[in-house]
Design an enzyme around this catalytic site. Structure first.
Site, PDB file in Angstrom:
ATOM      1  CB  THR A  67      -0.917  -0.006   1.243  1.00  0.00           C
ATOM      2  OG1 THR A  67      -1.764  -1.159   1.184  1.00  0.00           O
ATOM      3  CG2 THR A  67      -1.779   1.243   1.317  1.00  0.00           C
ATOM      4  CB  ALA A  96       9.657   1.025   3.664  1.00  0.00           C
ATOM      5  CG  ASP A  97       6.115   5.251   5.870  1.00  0.00           C
ATOM      6  OD1 ASP A  97       5.689   5.947   4.938  1.00  0.00           O
ATOM      7  OD2 ASP A  97       5.411   4.425   6.474  1.00  0.00           O
ATOM      8  N   GLY A 134       2.604   4.559   7.113  1.00  0.00           N
ATOM      9  CA  GLY A 134       2.205   5.934   6.842  1.00  0.00           C
ATOM     10  C   GLY A 134       0.835   6.006   6.183  1.00  0.00           C
ATOM     11  N   GLY A 135       0.501   4.951   5.446  1.00  0.00           N
ATOM     12  CA  GLY A 135      -0.813   4.874   4.808  1.00  0.00           C
ATOM     13  C   GLY A 135      -1.854   4.193   5.677  1.00  0.00           C
ATOM     14  CD  GLU A 171       1.546  -1.663   4.464  1.00  0.00           C
ATOM     15  OE1 GLU A 171       1.328  -0.864   3.537  1.00  0.00           O
ATOM     16  OE2 GLU A 171       2.234  -1.373   5.469  1.00  0.00           O
TER      17      GLU A 171
END
Length: 220
Positions: free
Chosen positions: A28, A83-84, A96-97, A103
């Site tokens: 995502t 990934a953040d 973050g989403g 996930e």
């Protein structure tokens, strides 16, 4: 290249990891969306995909890609997601989403996890990006107090509910010297569904978008 072009480059590079004739797990976020758009070009060569969020499911279906329920699939070869933050040992902060729990579940079933990020997400030490923690609504205040005791500054993500019907606390200023220990400790707080540290199940490969092209980093 700008950040958007770097995301496009790693998304396309990830197609090389898709196994024809097998289901692929899809993450995502903005980079994952670019991967979905690229995946559409080979949709006739795979039976379908596993989605880590409703947003991902809708985008896959819009491209005519069949979406399987994870309960229908015993195993699959690869999960591809952004990934953040990701460090050199391929431990990550994600969420973050807001899709961190799903996930984490899809990643756990996959035989290989391929992380796709642009250069801005590659860090020496995890923690500059606030750590997302998914919590059961009734436990929000309690979990926030416990996270504060760990040294973090939890902040409720206003106006957001996860696909699981839960809330997100974004935790800033949390020292993450030992990602595995921190992930485990936070998960033990009653009311926590999961947290955005992917250290117990880190990535196996990172495709890093740089000005010199896509760099492949294998887990140490």
């Amino acid at each position: 290249m700008n950040q958007d072009e770097l995301k496009e480059a790693v998304a396309r590079a990830a197609l090389a990891y898709v196994v024809e004739g097998r289901v692929v797990g899809v993450g995502t976020g903005s980079t994952a969306r670019k991967f979905i758009d690229a995946l559409a070009e080979m949709k006739d060569r795979i039976p379908g995909a596993l989605a880590s969020s409703e947003d991902t499911r809708k985008r896959l279906e819009a491209h005519g890609i069949r979406v399987f329920d994870l309960n229908e699939v015993e195993s699959f070869p690869v999960y591809i997601d952004g990934a953040d933050e990701v460090d050199r040992r391929l431990r990550m902060i994600k969420g973050g989403g807001g899709a961190l729990t799903r996930e984490k579940i899809v990643a756990a079933v996959a035989e290989k996890f391929v992380c796709i990020v642009d250069r801005s997400k590659y860090v020496e030490t995890l923690g500059k990006f606030p750590l997302p923690v998914e919590v059961v609504p009734m436990a929000r205040a309690y979990v926030a107090r416990e996270l504060a005791r760990l040294g973090g500054e939890p902040c409720l993500r206003e106006g957001f509910v996860t696909d699981n019907g839960n809330l997100i606390l974004d935790v800033g200023k949390l020292g993450i010297d030992d990602p595995v220990e921190t992930e485990t400790r936070i998960n033990q707080i009653a009311g926590v569904v999961s947290n955005g540290l992917f250290a117990l199940r880190r990535a196996d490969v990172c495709l890093l978008g740089t000005e010199d092209g896509v760099r492949t980093i294998e887990a140490e």
